[in-house]
Design a protein around this motif. Structure first.
Motif, PDB file in Angstrom:
ATOM      1  N   PRO A 139     -32.400  -6.570  11.205  1.00 30.58           N
ATOM      2  CA  PRO A 139     -31.627  -6.258   9.997  1.00 30.58           C
ATOM      3  C   PRO A 139     -32.500  -6.296   8.750  1.00 30.58           C
ATOM      4  O   PRO A 139     -33.479  -7.033   8.674  1.00 30.58           O
ATOM      5  CB  PRO A 139     -30.566  -7.376   9.970  1.00 30.58           C
ATOM      6  CG  PRO A 139     -30.448  -7.811  11.393  1.00 30.58           C
ATOM      7  CD  PRO A 139     -31.826  -7.694  11.961  1.00 30.58           C
ATOM      8  N   HIS A 140     -32.127  -5.478   7.762  1.00 27.00           N
ATOM      9  CA  HIS A 140     -32.842  -5.452   6.486  1.00 27.00           C
ATOM     10  C   HIS A 140     -32.249  -6.474   5.528  1.00 27.00           C
ATOM     11  O   HIS A 140     -31.086  -6.863   5.646  1.00 27.00           O
ATOM     12  CB  HIS A 140     -32.749  -4.058   5.852  1.00 27.00           C
ATOM     13  CG  HIS A 140     -33.505  -3.009   6.604  1.00 27.00           C
ATOM     14  ND1 HIS A 140     -33.626  -1.713   6.157  1.00 27.00           N
ATOM     15  CD2 HIS A 140     -34.170  -3.048   7.787  1.00 27.00           C
ATOM     16  CE1 HIS A 140     -34.340  -1.006   7.017  1.00 27.00           C
ATOM     17  NE2 HIS A 140     -34.671  -1.797   8.019  1.00 27.00           N
ATOM     18  N   ASP A 141     -33.043  -6.889   4.553  1.00 28.75           N
ATOM     19  CA  ASP A 141     -32.558  -7.762   3.491  1.00 28.75           C
ATOM     20  C   ASP A 141     -32.053  -6.919   2.325  1.00 28.75           C
ATOM     21  O   ASP A 141     -32.653  -5.897   1.972  1.00 28.75           O
ATOM     22  CB  ASP A 141     -33.666  -8.691   2.988  1.00 28.75           C
ATOM     23  CG  ASP A 141     -34.000  -9.800   3.980  1.00 28.75           C
ATOM     24  OD1 ASP A 141     -33.147 -10.080   4.849  1.00 28.75           O
ATOM     25  OD2 ASP A 141     -35.095 -10.383   3.884  1.00 28.75           O
ATOM     26  N   TYR A 188     -22.927  -5.374   4.415  1.00 27.94           N
ATOM     27  CA  TYR A 188     -23.286  -6.631   5.074  1.00 27.94           C
ATOM     28  C   TYR A 188     -22.038  -7.212   5.711  1.00 27.94           C
ATOM     29  O   TYR A 188     -20.934  -6.690   5.538  1.00 27.94           O
ATOM     30  CB  TYR A 188     -23.966  -7.610   4.126  1.00 27.94           C
ATOM     31  CG  TYR A 188     -23.193  -8.058   2.911  1.00 27.94           C
ATOM     32  CD1 TYR A 188     -22.439  -9.219   2.934  1.00 27.94           C
ATOM     33  CD2 TYR A 188     -23.258  -7.350   1.707  1.00 27.94           C
ATOM     34  CE1 TYR A 188     -21.754  -9.655   1.802  1.00 27.94           C
ATOM     35  CE2 TYR A 188     -22.575  -7.774   0.576  1.00 27.94           C
ATOM     36  CZ  TYR A 188     -21.823  -8.937   0.629  1.00 27.94           C
ATOM     37  OH  TYR A 188     -21.156  -9.372  -0.484  1.00 27.94           O
ATOM     38  N   GLN A 205     -28.584 -10.817   1.467  1.00 25.82           N
ATOM     39  CA  GLN A 205     -27.707 -10.564   2.598  1.00 25.82           C
ATOM     40  C   GLN A 205     -28.439  -9.754   3.661  1.00 25.82           C
ATOM     41  O   GLN A 205     -29.281  -8.907   3.344  1.00 25.82           O
ATOM     42  CB  GLN A 205     -26.457  -9.798   2.147  1.00 25.82           C
ATOM     43  CG  GLN A 205     -25.614 -10.507   1.116  1.00 25.82           C
ATOM     44  CD  GLN A 205     -24.867 -11.695   1.680  1.00 25.82           C
ATOM     45  OE1 GLN A 205     -24.830 -11.919   2.891  1.00 25.82           O
ATOM     46  NE2 GLN A 205     -24.245 -12.479   0.798  1.00 25.82           N
ATOM     47  N   LYS A 206     -28.096 -10.015   4.907  1.00 18.88           N
ATOM     48  CA  LYS A 206     -28.657  -9.267   6.019  1.00 18.88           C
ATOM     49  C   LYS A 206     -27.830  -8.005   6.266  1.00 18.88           C
ATOM     50  O   LYS A 206     -26.613  -8.074   6.420  1.00 18.88           O
ATOM     51  CB  LYS A 206     -28.680 -10.120   7.287  1.00 18.88           C
ATOM     52  CG  LYS A 206     -29.651 -11.300   7.225  1.00 18.88           C
ATOM     53  CD  LYS A 206     -31.101 -10.837   7.145  1.00 18.88           C
ATOM     54  CE  LYS A 206     -32.067 -12.014   7.155  1.00 18.88           C
ATOM     55  NZ  LYS A 206     -33.480 -11.552   7.037  1.00 18.88           N
TER      56      LYS A 206
END
Length: 306
Positions: free
Chosen positions: A189-191, A224, A204-205
């Motif tokens: 997952p991206h931040d 998210y 948030q992921k």
């Protein structure tokens, strides 16, 4: 955190809708319109509930040490309702909270006639438990935690914002704004940095992105999840923001992707609590979710904006 505040508005009305297929929506526009109208009615009922967002009358930040609380001017925290001297809320250096009610005050702590108690804030209430609530007359408060800062969230069933609620204005229901988007998962997952109206920033992921087309152009939105396995939560803005719609953001929930598709029903795009009250701590739409597109669906700007 927004799961406990907002998800009840969506879960009771939106799940069946987002699993309907596009062909069915086109074949039965009356049924689709009815489902959106039912969703709207539940949304308004929750917003205007005795303890809903319209009941907010205060957001009072606590200082470390003793905080004298009451409606009299000589308190450290002056409430808009309640006894002149309600008691003392103590915040220790480790973030733990304690309340001692003043002698003779008619108040309840989680419904019990106690004089002192530990206060559990919303970030540390586990499972289905709620933060400790102190009730006095028609008003009440509990403690919220925002990035380590703690505040009293004060509500009153007789709040002027609730008594004089003007209702919600909407764009016309338009089935074309129920869009089946492509889901592109991120592994890992991206931040995503999410700011708020009180100046905090949370990371948030983001499990993936929703990609859709409108008027020959391609757009992307990053959601998210407020809890593991939960629905996708989008905080978004568009070219109507600050004009026809609330400027900071609108919210949208979507069911988890199925077969690489996710349904974005912008007829269910709705205003955050901050559109109705100055005492909320809403997230702001991140730059990634500010679309160069007029989303003429969902809720419009509130006429009674504070």
């Amino acid at each position: 955190m927004w799961r406990h505040i907002l998800a009840g508005l969506i879960l009771s009305t939106g799940v069946a809708l987002v699993h309907a297929d596009t062909a069915h929506t086109a074949a039965a526009p009356d049924a689709y319109q009815q489902s959106i109208e039912q969703w709207r009615a539940k949304r308004v009922a929750n917003l205007n509930a005795p303890d809903g967002w319209l009941s907010l009358i205060g957001l009072e930040w606590l200082q470390q040490g003793a905080n004298r609380v009451g409606s009299a001017a000589d308190n450290d925290i002056v409430l808009q309702a309640g006894p002149a001297h309600l008691g003392v809320v103590t915040l220790d250096k480790d973030g733990k909270l304690h309340i001692a009610l003043a002698h003779g005050v008619d108040a309840r702590i989680d419904g019990k006639s106690l004089r002192e108690a530990t206060l559990i804030d919303d970030a540390h209430a586990t499972g289905q438990a709620k933060p400790t609530t102190v009730t006095f007359g028609s008003a009440s408060f509990y403690v919220i935690d925002r990035e380590g800062r703690k505040a009293l969230r004060v509500k009153d069933t007789t709040a002027a914002t609730r008594q004089h609620f003007l209702g919600i204005d909407y764009f016309p229901i338009d089935p074309s704004w129920r869009i089946v988007a492509d889901w592109v998962p991120f592994d890992p997952p991206h931040d995503l940095q999410i700011g708020s109206v009180i100046g905090t920033i949370e990371t948030q992921k983001v499990p993936g992105k929703a990609v859709f087309q409108r008027d020959g152009h391609t757009y992307e939105l990053l959601p998210y999840q407020e809890e593991p396995g939960g629905e996708l939560f989008f905080v978004l803005a568009d070219r109507t923001s600050g004009h026809e719609t609330y400027g900071a953001a609108r919210f949208l929930y979507a069911a988890l992707p199925v077969n690489g598709k996710v349904v974005l029903d912008f007829n269910q795009a709705y205003n955050p609590p901050c559109a109705f009250t100055a005492f909320a701590t809403c997230p702001l739409a991140p730059p990634e979710n500010r679309l160069d597109l007029r989303i003429t669906a969902g809720e419009k700007k509130y006429r009674g904006a504070h």
